[in-house]
Each structure stands twice: as C-alpha cells, then as structure tokens.
Scaffold this motif. Structure first.
Motif, short mmCIF file in Angstrom:
data_model
loop_
_atom_site.label_atom_id
_atom_site.label_comp_id
_atom_site.label_asym_id
_atom_site.label_seq_id
_atom_site.Cartn_x
_atom_site.Cartn_y
_atom_site.Cartn_z
N VAL A 76 50.42 15.47 4.13
CA VAL A 76 50.80 14.57 3.05
C VAL A 76 49.62 13.63 2.81
O VAL A 76 49.28 12.81 3.67
CB VAL A 76 52.06 13.75 3.41
N ARG A 77 49.00 13.77 1.65
CA ARG A 77 47.78 13.01 1.32
C ARG A 77 48.09 12.03 0.19
O ARG A 77 48.82 12.34 -0.75
CB ARG A 77 46.67 13.97 0.92
N ASP A 78 47.53 10.82 0.28
CA ASP A 78 47.72 9.83 -0.78
C ASP A 78 46.39 9.19 -1.14
O ASP A 78 45.41 9.32 -0.40
CB ASP A 78 48.73 8.76 -0.37
N ASN A 79 46.34 8.50 -2.27
CA ASN A 79 45.13 7.80 -2.71
C ASN A 79 45.30 6.29 -2.57
O ASN A 79 44.78 5.51 -3.37
CB ASN A 79 44.78 8.17 -4.15
N GLY A 80 46.03 5.90 -1.53
CA GLY A 80 46.26 4.48 -1.29
C GLY A 80 45.05 3.78 -0.69
O GLY A 80 43.94 4.33 -0.68
N PRO A 81 45.25 2.58 -0.15
CA PRO A 81 44.13 1.78 0.36
C PRO A 81 43.54 2.28 1.67
O PRO A 81 42.50 1.81 2.11
CB PRO A 81 44.75 0.39 0.55
#
Length: 300
Positions: free
Chosen positions: A217-222
C-alpha cells in the motif's frame, strides 16, 4: 591427603561462586577448565542453566515493563475522551441545555468522543484476542479475490483521492480472511489519513513473491521521519498525534496489523522518507495447493 585437597579445590571454588549467585546476580558463572572432566562438565551444565535463568528473568522484567507502559498508555487514551465528555456534560448542567446552539455543539462533540472511546475499547479487545491466539485457524484462500471484493469499499474510503488497484491473478495463501481484510483496511485507512483529500494518491498492489504473496500500500503523503520509522508498529505510538487524534486514532492500527501478520507467519515492513510518501509491505507465505480462480477453493 594432597589428592583430596586437589579434588576439593575446584568444588570449593564452585561453592564460593554459588554463594554469590542470587536472583539479582545471575551474571556470575562457575569456573571451568579446572582440569577435572566431571567437575568441568558440571560447571558447564550449571552455567548453561544460569544463562537460561538470566534470559528468563530479563524477559520477565521486559514483559512487566511492557505491561506497565501498555496500561499507562491505555489509561491515558481512555481518560482523554472521558474527560472531554465530562467537560461537555458540566457545560450542559450549567444551563447550556437551554441554548440550542451550545446544546447541538456539545452533543455532537460528546458523540464524536464516545465514538473514539468505542473504537479504542474495540481495538484493545482485539489486541487482547490476538495476543491469546497463538495458533489462528487459517484456510487456503485466493488473496486476489479478497482484494477485488474489497475494491468498492476501498474506493468509497478513498473519497476524491486517486486509487490504483493492481492485483496479480491466482495469488493464494493460508489466511484468516476477516483478519487479512482488517490488515488491508488498516493500511488503507492509514494512507487515507496521511494524504490530501483531493491530491492524494494511493496504490494497492498484490503480487507473487519469494514463494508467497506480497501486498503493498503506497501513498504520496508526507512520509515518515527516520526518528519515527523504528517505532511505528509499537502500541500507542503516534508520529503525529494531532493528526491521528483528529481521525480518532490511538496509535493501535499498525500494531494490530503487525500482530495479525505475525500470526500468519508473515512479515510487515515500511519504506518511507520525509516528503516522498510511504509504502507498507506485507508478505504472506503461499499455500501448497492451487486454487480455483472462480470459486477460491482448492484444485485437487
């Protein structure tokens, strides 16, 4: 007589050492290589026993310390919403109940805090069940089918965020389906909480890897700082308490996720750096039989 003295000397040294050993001084060891096979063998056996006792005492001390921290953290988390609810009740008792605007605000706040309290109690009970379930009942299932069945739910949780779901076909493992769904939801909700409501991007993938299945699970958060990275799977640990508290979290989601993965004989880890987002990986061992892609049942 000299022979007797020569025999007793090593035993005397062992007696002296034994008198110095107690529960608080288990680091002492019996002298070995004293030139007598039987006594040296006895000393080695005793030293092995002392090493096991020392490790056992250290483990017990660590367990007690973990329990102390757990109780202290749980008490703090429970006290916070209870204090808030009590404060709003005092406001209402002082006459705010006759002020529609203040009444509405207080009731909404108390409802929000009670929901957070309910979730915390649920998570604590879940952790307790996981701790007491050393051997879960696992069945062979198609992981790709599980993820595809969850797609609609994930898109609803994502809101306006971009969701990319990439699932390899015929990926199977021995799992507790409900628990693995909990893993997916925990990791996905974590990504939702740490990404922008409109510019956020979340990628969920499932592939066969290393004689097992890897969920990512990949995100573009901080991203996560190097300081916080080693602690994110610890119970009640929150790298950003203000943001987590906003969403009603208590720092238990990732800990629950790790407990479930461990019970499945798998591994969980994270790749992250500040400003570049985070990717949580879960590896689960594959099952021994092929599954029917349509029904998810074994192919004999």
């Amino acid at each position: 007589m000299p022979v007797i003295n020569k025999t007793l000397a090593p035993l005397s040294r062992m007696v002296d050492t034994a008198e110095q050993i107690d529960a608080g001084n288990l680091d002492r060891r019996f002298p070995t290589r004293q030139g007598q096979v039987e006594i040296d063998s006895l000393a080695d056996s005793c030293n092995g026993m002392l090493e096991r006792l020392e490790a056992s005492f250290a483990a017990e001390i660590e367990t007690k310390e973990q329990m102390r921290r757990f109780i202290a953290d749980a008490s703090h988390e429970l006290r916070t919403p209870l204090t808030s609810i009590n404060g709003f009740l005092e406001i209402l008792l002082r006459g705010a109940v006759n002020q529609p605007e203040q009444l509405d605000k207080s009731l909404k706040s108390m409802y929000s805090e009670s929901q957070r309290l309910t979730k915390l109690v649920h998570d604590l009970l879940l952790l307790t069940r996981l701790d007491r379930q050393p051997h879960p009942v696992l069945t062979e299932a198609a992981l790709d089918r599980v993820l595809k069945d969850m797609e609609e739910q994930l898109r609803i949780l994502a809101g306006k965020r971009k969701l990319d779901l990439t699932v390899e076909e015929n990926v199977a493992a021995k799992i507790d389906t409900d628990q693995i769904k909990q893993v997916v939801l925990n990791l996905f909700q974590n990504a939702v909480q740490h990404t922008d409501a409109f510019q956020g991007e979340i990628q969920v993938s499932l592939v066969k890897k290393d004689q097992g299945a890897e969920l990512a699970v990949r995100d573009n958060g901080p991203g996560i700082s190097e300081t916080n990275l080693p602690h994110i799977f610890e119970r009640f640990y929150r790298s950003d308490s203000s943001r987590t508290r906003k969403y009603g979290g208590a720092g238990l989601g990732l800990s629950i996720t790790k407990s479930i993965v461990d019970l499945h004989g798998g591994h969980i880890w994270v790749d992250s750096r500040e400003g570049a987002g985070s990717t949580f990986h879960v590896w689960l061992p594959a099952c021994s039989k092929r599954l029917n892609p349509e029904s998810g049942t074994n192919i004999e």
